[in-house]
Design a protein around this motif. Sequence first.
Motif, PDB file in Angstrom:
ATOM      1  N   SER A 125      -4.986  10.020  -3.781  1.00  0.00           N
ATOM      2  CA  SER A 125      -3.938   9.245  -4.108  1.00  0.00           C
ATOM      3  C   SER A 125      -2.654   9.953  -4.930  1.00  0.00           C
ATOM      4  O   SER A 125      -1.561   9.689  -4.433  1.00  0.00           O
ATOM      5  CB  SER A 125      -4.305   7.981  -5.038  1.00  0.00           C
ATOM      6  OG  SER A 125      -5.123   7.262  -4.530  1.00  0.00           O
ATOM      7  N   LEU A 126      -3.110  10.995  -5.543  1.00  0.00           N
ATOM      8  CA  LEU A 126      -2.261  11.901  -6.098  1.00  0.00           C
ATOM      9  C   LEU A 126      -1.230  12.715  -4.953  1.00  0.00           C
ATOM     10  O   LEU A 126       0.040  12.800  -5.139  1.00  0.00           O
ATOM     11  CB  LEU A 126      -2.783  13.050  -7.115  1.00  0.00           C
ATOM     12  CG  LEU A 126      -3.217  12.155  -8.419  1.00  0.00           C
ATOM     13  CD1 LEU A 126      -3.954  13.300  -9.287  1.00  0.00           C
ATOM     14  CD2 LEU A 126      -1.933  11.914  -9.178  1.00  0.00           C
ATOM     15  N   ALA A 129       1.105  10.558  -3.561  1.00  0.00           N
ATOM     16  CA  ALA A 129       2.183   9.958  -4.485  1.00  0.00           C
ATOM     17  C   ALA A 129       3.144  11.187  -4.521  1.00  0.00           C
ATOM     18  O   ALA A 129       4.452  10.898  -4.571  1.00  0.00           O
ATOM     19  CB  ALA A 129       1.692   9.615  -5.766  1.00  0.00           C
ATOM     20  N   GLY A 143       4.254   4.646  -5.802  1.00  0.00           N
ATOM     21  CA  GLY A 143       2.959   4.447  -6.414  1.00  0.00           C
ATOM     22  C   GLY A 143       2.258   3.496  -5.487  1.00  0.00           C
ATOM     23  O   GLY A 143       1.081   3.637  -5.334  1.00  0.00           O
ATOM     24  N   SER A 212      -4.153   4.152 -10.459  1.00  0.00           N
ATOM     25  CA  SER A 212      -2.639   4.247 -10.578  1.00  0.00           C
ATOM     26  C   SER A 212      -2.401   4.393 -12.067  1.00  0.00           C
ATOM     27  O   SER A 212      -1.154   4.721 -12.282  1.00  0.00           O
ATOM     28  CB  SER A 212      -2.381   2.451 -10.550  1.00  0.00           C
ATOM     29  OG  SER A 212      -3.112   1.670 -11.379  1.00  0.00           O
ATOM     30  N   LEU A 215      -0.840   8.189 -11.707  1.00  0.00           N
ATOM     31  CA  LEU A 215       0.152   8.449 -10.481  1.00  0.00           C
ATOM     32  C   LEU A 215       1.474   8.745 -11.187  1.00  0.00           C
ATOM     33  O   LEU A 215       2.224   9.445 -10.796  1.00  0.00           O
ATOM     34  CB  LEU A 215       0.264   7.192  -9.812  1.00  0.00           C
ATOM     35  CG  LEU A 215      -0.786   6.669  -8.747  1.00  0.00           C
ATOM     36  CD1 LEU A 215      -0.492   5.755  -7.916  1.00  0.00           C
ATOM     37  CD2 LEU A 215      -1.433   8.369  -7.892  1.00  0.00           C
TER      38      LEU A 215
END
Length: 265
Positions: A125-126, A129, A143, A212, A215
């Motif tokens: 996810s990072l 992002a 995000g 989250s 992020l």
Amino acid sequence: MTTTTWHKRTSSANLAVFTGWALALAFVSWAFQVMTQDTIWAFVSDAPAQFADIGSRMLPPAWGFINELWLPLWETLNIATLGTLIGTAIAIPVAFLAARNTTPSVRFVRPVALLAIVASRSINSLIWALLLVAILGPGVLAGIIAIALRSVGFIGKLIYEAIEEIDPAQTEALASTGASPAQVMAWGVVPQIAPTLAGVSVFRWDINIRESTVLGLVGAGGIGVKLEAALGTLAWPKVTLLLLVILATVIVSEWVTAQVRRKLI
């Protein structure tokens, strides 16, 4: 009742075992040297003192800072929730395209759907992002999309596996009555995977709450923005409060997830 009979190893077996252990120890030694080749051991030996120093600066938490965290916390919850909803909406059709028993083409469509699932699961996810912040600019939107893209692979994989494991007797019975493919899908497949879909979606939401919260460290909104600012200015009492808020949020999300799963499954 079976009994185990002990047998003495032969010389060749002992040599093989000794060689295996020697190779394993050599590999561990080599790996340790590779991992620590750039380590400055003076810093490592000084780490307990530094930890104690920073720990003393982190207490007491800056409780007066709490009122500045409600909006970032709300953004974090929105990122996780909207990202999960969007990811689920994308993952469901992808899962049907990836499952062998529902895909329109095993040779062409299924590999593309599986590639989409693998690509989503392969990128953290990072990283999503970081890419999206560069494209869309910093903020909550980056995000949300990052969480959604990451969720597609997780949810899609578990759902397509659940589709492939359904009881074919139900779909065959519906087809034998003259039901259309859409009716077979709606009344024969969906009811069988509905509990899995609900459980997986809620579980992914719980994971996304955690993801989250960080992020914001790369500019994707949420409480991580405040955490990055506090770390950057060495405001350790604020860092303590932020960590406590994140911990409390994760605990609450765990409780909510457990309650929802108990109701749905």
